[in-house]
Every structure is written in structure tokens, then in C-alpha cells.
Write a protein that holds these residues in place. Structure first.
Motif, short mmCIF file in Angstrom:
data_model
loop_
_atom_site.label_atom_id
_atom_site.label_comp_id
_atom_site.label_asym_id
_atom_site.label_seq_id
_atom_site.Cartn_x
_atom_site.Cartn_y
_atom_site.Cartn_z
N ARG A 129 0.83 -1.21 0.00
CA ARG A 129 0.00 0.00 0.00
C ARG A 129 0.87 1.26 0.00
NH1 ARG A 129 -5.31 1.75 2.01
NH2 ARG A 129 -5.12 3.93 2.59
N GLU A 133 0.84 4.67 -2.29
CA GLU A 133 0.70 5.97 -1.63
C GLU A 133 1.86 6.91 -1.99
OE1 GLU A 133 -1.82 4.89 2.42
OE2 GLU A 133 0.36 4.71 2.46
N MET A 166 -7.38 2.86 -5.04
CA MET A 166 -6.58 1.98 -4.18
C MET A 166 -7.44 1.45 -3.03
SD MET A 166 -3.20 3.01 -1.92
CE MET A 166 -4.15 4.10 -0.84
N GLU A 167 -8.22 2.33 -2.42
CA GLU A 167 -9.07 1.92 -1.29
C GLU A 167 -10.20 1.01 -1.75
OE1 GLU A 167 -9.89 5.74 0.39
OE2 GLU A 167 -7.98 5.77 1.50
N GLU A 170 -8.67 -2.47 -2.31
CA GLU A 170 -8.40 -3.14 -1.04
C GLU A 170 -9.69 -3.61 -0.36
OE1 GLU A 170 -5.83 -0.55 1.25
OE2 GLU A 170 -4.06 -1.53 0.39
N ALA A 176 -3.70 -3.64 -3.87
CA ALA A 176 -3.70 -2.34 -4.54
C ALA A 176 -2.44 -2.09 -5.35
CB ALA A 176 -3.87 -1.23 -3.50
N CYS A 177 -1.42 -2.92 -5.13
CA CYS A 177 -0.17 -2.77 -5.87
C CYS A 177 -0.13 -3.71 -7.09
CB CYS A 177 1.00 -3.05 -4.94
SG CYS A 177 2.51 -2.20 -5.40
#
Length: 220
Positions: A129, A133, A166-167, A170, A176-177
Motif C-alpha cells: 500500500r 501511496e 486503491m481503497e 483493497e 492495490a499494488c
């Protein structure tokens, strides 16, 4: 690491871009970009980015591009040939975007050593994550262009990678990667580029259990 000359392994996606950025922060000096292509020489491996788009990315990095074409069976030999070329030009280090997959790390280190190249992994052991970010906070612009439909819905292809996305990934139980091969991205802007890479993202195309959004350079 200050002033050591490096070749960057470049997929055109977020991990290679962030690794490149972090290498610059360490004081390393970029001398070459290596991108591996399919054996038809038309698109890059895994990310399926056309050569002219990769070239446009690399032009904005201000470094020369080295390409090799390979099937998976000839990949290692072509990779070593590329590293031999770099070593002959006085490049001592290779920069890679690996995060936490031990097998791949070991392959890279062992294979680079055959050419007397020291492998550097600026993202190693970062939380997945945190990689996303940092990428976003640093000002990179990335788009999802390949989705493995066995691992996540096809509807995510062609979407821009954002904190909200991303959220959402998840919350759906998706990494998310995309480190397990769920998806691949293209980076078109960020602090390593002299200017944004102008691309068009076409309607998705399905191939086996993958869905691709073909990218092309925008005609001005």
C-alpha cells in the motif's frame, strides 16, 4: 550509492518508475533504460506497451533506451546479453522495481551477477500500500492498462490509479499494488519526466484471461 551509474529495468509501469525515482534520490546516475519486448518486437512483455510509447517515456527521462526481444524461454539469455552491453559501457548497477517476491529478487540478483552488475531494489520490503501511496504523493500519474480477469474484475482496466481506487481495490480484497499479477499500469507523468507523455487509451481487448486497454501516442 552516490554517483554510481545504473541501468534501470523499465516496464513502463508504476513500480519501475518509483524505483527509478528512488534511485535518483539516492544519488545514483541513470545511464540506460532496459525494456524487454515480446519476440514480435511490437509490445513490451507483461505491460503490452508499444515501442513508440516506451520511447516517448524514455525520451522524457533523458536517457538512452536499450531493448531486447524474447520469448519466456529465451528471456534469461537476452537479459544477460543486455546486462553485458551495459557492463561493457561502464555501468555497474541495475535498478529494479521488485517489492517482496523473493524468487524474483533472487533471479535478478543471480542473473545480474553473471554480467558483474550489482542489482539494487529501492522498493524492497516496502508495504505494498505504501508503494502506491508514495507514487501518488510524489506526483506520478498511472493508469491500469492490463487486468488479469482471474484475479479481479475486467471493469478496472483503463482506470486511473488514485487513492480512492486503491481503497476500492483493497475493500474488494484485491492487492492495490497488483504485485501478484492482478494488473499492470503505465506511468505517463511524474517528477522523473521532463513533460507528460501524451497517450490515448483504446477500448479494451480480451486475450486469454487478460484484458488489455491498448495505448498509443496521442497525435497532436
Amino acid at each position: 550509492m552516490n554517483n554510481v551509474h545504473f541501468v534501470a529495468s523499465w516496464s513502463g509501469g508504476k513500480d519501475s518508475a518509483l524505483a527509478y525515482y528512488r534511485a535518483l534520490q539516492l544519488g545514483m546516475v541513470p545511464k540506460k533504460i532496459l525494456t524487454m519486448f515480446e519476440d514480435n518486437k511490437e509490445i513490451s512483455k507483461s505491460h503490452a506497451i508499444p515501442l513508440d510509447v516506451v520511447q516517448a517515456q524514455v525520451d522524457r527521462l533523458g536517457v538512452s533506451l536499450l531493448t531486447k526481444s524474447a520469448s519466456w524461454s529465451s528471456y534469461e539469455g537476452q537479459f544477460i546479453a543486455a546486462m553485458d552491453t551495459c557492463r561493457a559501457e561502464g555501468i555497474t548497477h541495475g535498478v529494479f522495481g521488485d517489492i517482496d517476491l523473493e524468487d524474483h529478487l533472487e533471479w535478478v540478483q543471480t542473473t545480474c551477477a553473471k554480467s558483474d552488475i550489482i542489482a539494487v531494489h529501492p522498493l524492497w520490503n516496502m508495504a505494498r500500500r505504501t508503494v502506491v501511496e508514495e507514487l501518488l504523493e510524489t506526483g506520478f500519474e498511472a493508469w491500469i492498462i492490463v487486468v488479469n480477469t482471474k484475479m479481479m474484475p475486467a471493469s478496472y482496466v483503463g482506470k486511473r490509479l488514485t487513492k480512492e481506487l486503491m481503497e476500492e481495490l483493497e475493500a474488494a480484497g484485491i492487492d492495490a499494488c497488483g504485485e501478484n499479477g492482478e494488473f499492470h499500469t503505465i506511468v505517463v507523468d511524474g517528477p522523473i519526466f521532463s513533460e507528460r507523455v501524451p497517450i490515448s487509451i483504446a477500448a479494451p481487448v480480451e486475450r486469454d484471461h487478460y484484458i488489455f486497454s491498448p495505448v498509443s501516442l496521442e497525435v497532436k
